[in-house]
Scaffold this motif. Sequence first.
Motif, PDB file in Angstrom:
ATOM      1  N   GLY A   1      75.591 -46.947  28.367  1.00  0.00           N
ATOM      2  CA  GLY A   1      76.335 -47.781  29.365  1.00  0.00           C
ATOM      3  C   GLY A   1      75.668 -47.625  30.451  1.00  0.00           C
ATOM      4  O   GLY A   1      76.029 -48.497  31.712  1.00  0.00           O
ATOM      5  N   THR A   2      74.884 -46.745  31.091  1.00  0.00           N
ATOM      6  CA  THR A   2      74.243 -46.460  32.248  1.00  0.00           C
ATOM      7  C   THR A   2      72.644 -46.759  31.917  1.00  0.00           C
ATOM      8  O   THR A   2      71.979 -45.953  31.055  1.00  0.00           O
ATOM      9  N   VAL A   3      72.046 -47.430  32.242  1.00  0.00           N
ATOM     10  CA  VAL A   3      70.763 -48.253  32.154  1.00  0.00           C
ATOM     11  C   VAL A   3      69.830 -48.175  33.406  1.00  0.00           C
ATOM     12  O   VAL A   3      70.393 -48.383  34.392  1.00  0.00           O
ATOM     13  N   VAL A   4      68.521 -48.185  33.106  1.00  0.00           N
ATOM     14  CA  VAL A   4      67.652 -48.663  34.141  1.00  0.00           C
ATOM     15  C   VAL A   4      67.404 -49.935  34.068  1.00  0.00           C
ATOM     16  O   VAL A   4      67.466 -50.824  35.049  1.00  0.00           O
ATOM     17  N   ASN A   5      66.861 -50.573  32.958  1.00  0.00           N
ATOM     18  CA  ASN A   5      66.891 -51.966  32.506  1.00  0.00           C
ATOM     19  C   ASN A   5      67.405 -52.185  31.039  1.00  0.00           C
ATOM     20  O   ASN A   5      66.999 -51.672  30.118  1.00  0.00           O
ATOM     21  N   VAL A   6      68.489 -52.920  30.919  1.00  0.00           N
ATOM     22  CA  VAL A   6      69.468 -52.936  29.526  1.00  0.00           C
ATOM     23  C   VAL A   6      68.342 -53.677  28.770  1.00  0.00           C
ATOM     24  O   VAL A   6      68.432 -53.009  27.669  1.00  0.00           O
ATOM     25  N   TYR A   7      67.375 -54.483  29.050  1.00  0.00           N
ATOM     26  CA  TYR A   7      66.555 -55.386  28.040  1.00  0.00           C
ATOM     27  C   TYR A   7      65.775 -54.035  27.599  1.00  0.00           C
ATOM     28  O   TYR A   7      65.351 -53.848  26.217  1.00  0.00           O
TER      29      TYR A   7
END
Length: 252
Positions: free
Chosen positions: A215-221
């Motif tokens: 749910g918390t990301v640096v870069n979702v891809y």
Amino acid sequence: MATYWIHPIVLGTKVFDKSMMTYQFNAGQPYTIPIYAWYLEAAQGGSAKPILIDTGEMSPIQSGDREKSIGGKIYTFSEGLARYGLAATDIDLVIHTHLHNDHCENDSSCTNARFIVHEAESRRIHDPHPLDYRYVEDFILDVEENGQIQSLSEDREILPGIRVVHTPAHTEGGLTVLVDTPKGRAAITGFCVIQENFDPPKRVKAMEMEVIPPGTVVNVYEAYDQMIRVRKMADILIPLHEPRFAAMETVQ
């Protein structure tokens, strides 16, 4: 071959919207996650010195409601270690998945330990983005000033049977810890997820998604790709906040 038993110790909980775990899914659903330290006990040929993955919360809420929600008992750091005849000063090595506060609040108690941290985490905890309020440098200042931190910039074997892999999904410096166990290679994820992230419901798989990013990301891809990568490495997947481990003495 050196192998270890992995013992989950619940050292806190968080109650929040489930979408904090599962990117773009489960919004509006209250959810409780356990916060763990993972004690690695030598099974065969491994280091006899006590090893922890993360150190959890300093002052966890210990309530019947929270324990019921996760299906297991919540301990203080000293209580959790005492289950295995240990004290904080006995810990020889701590490997950090990342440095958000709930993963490092008891570091200063481990006065004799060496700490393994990715260099990106060592930088970020002193210069967090405003969105990433979970970094609190106060919790690592003592061990940093004492020269106990070893910052890494690449994947490497830490000890026979224990390896770290850089997985920048939840944070820039996330380290997934690969542990050889008597039942195969386990991966303690370097990003905050639950089992549902790796095993999505049919409605998500119908969208041709193999996993749900944190749910918390640096870069979702990149987070999505890192999850696929970690899944391929492991015989035993250990999502960092999966509740079912709260009821286990040893990960099976």
